[in-house]
Write an enzyme that holds these catalytic residues in place. Structure first.
Site, PDB file in Angstrom:
ATOM      1  N   CYS A   8      31.346  67.650  51.159  1.00 11.72           N
ATOM      2  CA  CYS A   8      31.121  68.500  49.989  1.00 11.72           C
ATOM      3  C   CYS A   8      29.858  67.986  49.303  1.00 11.72           C
ATOM      4  O   CYS A   8      29.038  67.338  49.930  1.00 11.72           O
ATOM      5  CB  CYS A   8      32.343  68.530  49.065  1.00 11.72           C
ATOM      6  SG  CYS A   8      32.694  66.999  48.187  1.00 11.72           S
ATOM      7  N   ASN A  11      31.168  64.095  47.197  1.00 15.44           N
ATOM      8  CA  ASN A  11      32.187  63.311  47.896  1.00 15.44           C
ATOM      9  C   ASN A  11      33.162  62.633  46.942  1.00 15.44           C
ATOM     10  O   ASN A  11      33.604  61.519  47.162  1.00 15.44           O
ATOM     11  CB  ASN A  11      31.523  62.285  48.831  1.00 15.44           C
ATOM     12  CG  ASN A  11      32.483  61.633  49.816  1.00 15.44           C
ATOM     13  OD1 ASN A  11      32.332  60.454  50.101  1.00 15.44           O
ATOM     14  ND2 ASN A  11      33.441  62.352  50.337  1.00 15.44           N
ATOM     15  N   CYS A  13      35.507  65.068  45.075  1.00 14.75           N
ATOM     16  CA  CYS A  13      36.542  66.088  44.796  1.00 14.75           C
ATOM     17  C   CYS A  13      37.071  66.723  46.077  1.00 14.75           C
ATOM     18  O   CYS A  13      38.119  66.347  46.581  1.00 14.75           O
ATOM     19  CB  CYS A  13      36.008  67.192  43.882  1.00 14.75           C
ATOM     20  SG  CYS A  13      35.492  66.644  42.243  1.00 14.75           S
ATOM     21  N   ARG A  14      36.325  67.697  46.581  1.00 11.65           N
ATOM     22  CA  ARG A  14      36.816  68.503  47.695  1.00 11.65           C
ATOM     23  C   ARG A  14      36.915  67.745  49.006  1.00 11.65           C
ATOM     24  O   ARG A  14      37.941  67.820  49.686  1.00 11.65           O
ATOM     25  CB  ARG A  14      35.926  69.742  47.881  1.00 11.65           C
ATOM     26  CG  ARG A  14      36.046  70.725  46.735  1.00 11.65           C
ATOM     27  CD  ARG A  14      35.030  71.840  46.847  1.00 11.65           C
ATOM     28  NE  ARG A  14      33.701  71.362  46.458  1.00 11.65           N
ATOM     29  CZ  ARG A  14      32.608  72.099  46.469  1.00 11.65           C
ATOM     30  NH1 ARG A  14      32.665  73.356  46.879  1.00 11.65           N
ATOM     31  NH2 ARG A  14      31.451  71.614  46.075  1.00 11.65           N
ATOM     32  N   SER A  15      35.856  67.043  49.401  1.00 13.59           N
ATOM     33  CA  SER A  15      35.902  66.399  50.716  1.00 13.59           C
ATOM     34  C   SER A  15      36.904  65.246  50.787  1.00 13.59           C
ATOM     35  O   SER A  15      37.609  65.119  51.793  1.00 13.59           O
ATOM     36  CB  SER A  15      34.505  65.969  51.189  1.00 13.59           C
ATOM     37  OG  SER A  15      33.877  65.097  50.290  1.00 13.59           O
ATOM     38  N   ASP A 127      34.163  74.613  43.925  1.00 15.69           N
ATOM     39  CA  ASP A 127      34.001  73.272  43.359  1.00 15.69           C
ATOM     40  C   ASP A 127      34.798  73.176  42.063  1.00 15.69           C
ATOM     41  O   ASP A 127      34.504  73.878  41.099  1.00 15.69           O
ATOM     42  CB  ASP A 127      32.516  73.012  43.090  1.00 15.69           C
ATOM     43  CG  ASP A 127      32.228  71.586  42.663  1.00 15.69           C
ATOM     44  OD1 ASP A 127      33.185  70.808  42.439  1.00 15.69           O
ATOM     45  OD2 ASP A 127      31.040  71.247  42.566  1.00 15.69           O
TER      46      ASP A 127
END
Length: 163
Positions: A8, A11, A13-15, A127
């Protein structure tokens, strides 16, 4: 070893969320000795930081383990990775432009492409960073929805990889 890296922006939150969820799916399938899972960001703003506290809260609330330190994706990593999973179309574009070869660019896929319920207009995991906890919960739902399809694809690739 078959290597998957989720990417993401920062690195945090999402990933890392996708990494934790997919690692749990891999372990539950008994494939953790064959598949390595990690994550990175397209940028290095948060290198060395842990995951966002909201990511940690949502993951722990859903029963996922995580032990994360942010890092920036490097072009040289393509040589050792089998699959690079982008969390949105911007990451997909950035990663493909970083790829040293067309074969490396072909390793990059969107996470939601593995969710059979996602439409062509729903390719991104939004995001959640600037929003509320609800955004992190939605992120987890989207990651969980794509994980079984991704696991099936990786399982098939591992069979070919080890054949």
């Amino acid at each position: 070893m078959y290597r998957v890296c989720f990417v993401c922006t920062g690195n945090i939150c999402r990933s890392p969320m996708a990494e934790s969820v997919f690692r749990a799916h891999v372990a539950q399938a008994g494939l953790d000795t064959l598949i390595e899972v990690d994550s990175a960001g397209t940028g290095g703003w948060h290198e060395g930081d842990g995951a966002d506290p909201r990511t940690v809260s949502v993951l722990e609330g859903a029963g996922y383990e995580q032990d994360h330190r942010a890092r920036q994706f490097r072009s040289s990593w393509f040589a050792r990775l089998d699959l690079v999973i982008a969390l949105d179309a911007g990451h997909l574009r950035d990663l493909r432009s970083l790829a040293p070869t067309p074969q490396d660019a072909a390793k990059v896929r969107l996470l939601r492409s593995y969710d059979p319920a996602a439409t062509a207009a729903e390719t991104d995991v939004p995001d959640p960073y600037y929003g509320s906890l609800d955004g992190f919960e939605e992120c987890l739902e989207l990651v969980e929805a794509a994980s079984p399809g991704l696991l099936d694809a990786v399982r098939e690739a591992v069979k070919e990889h080890t054949a």
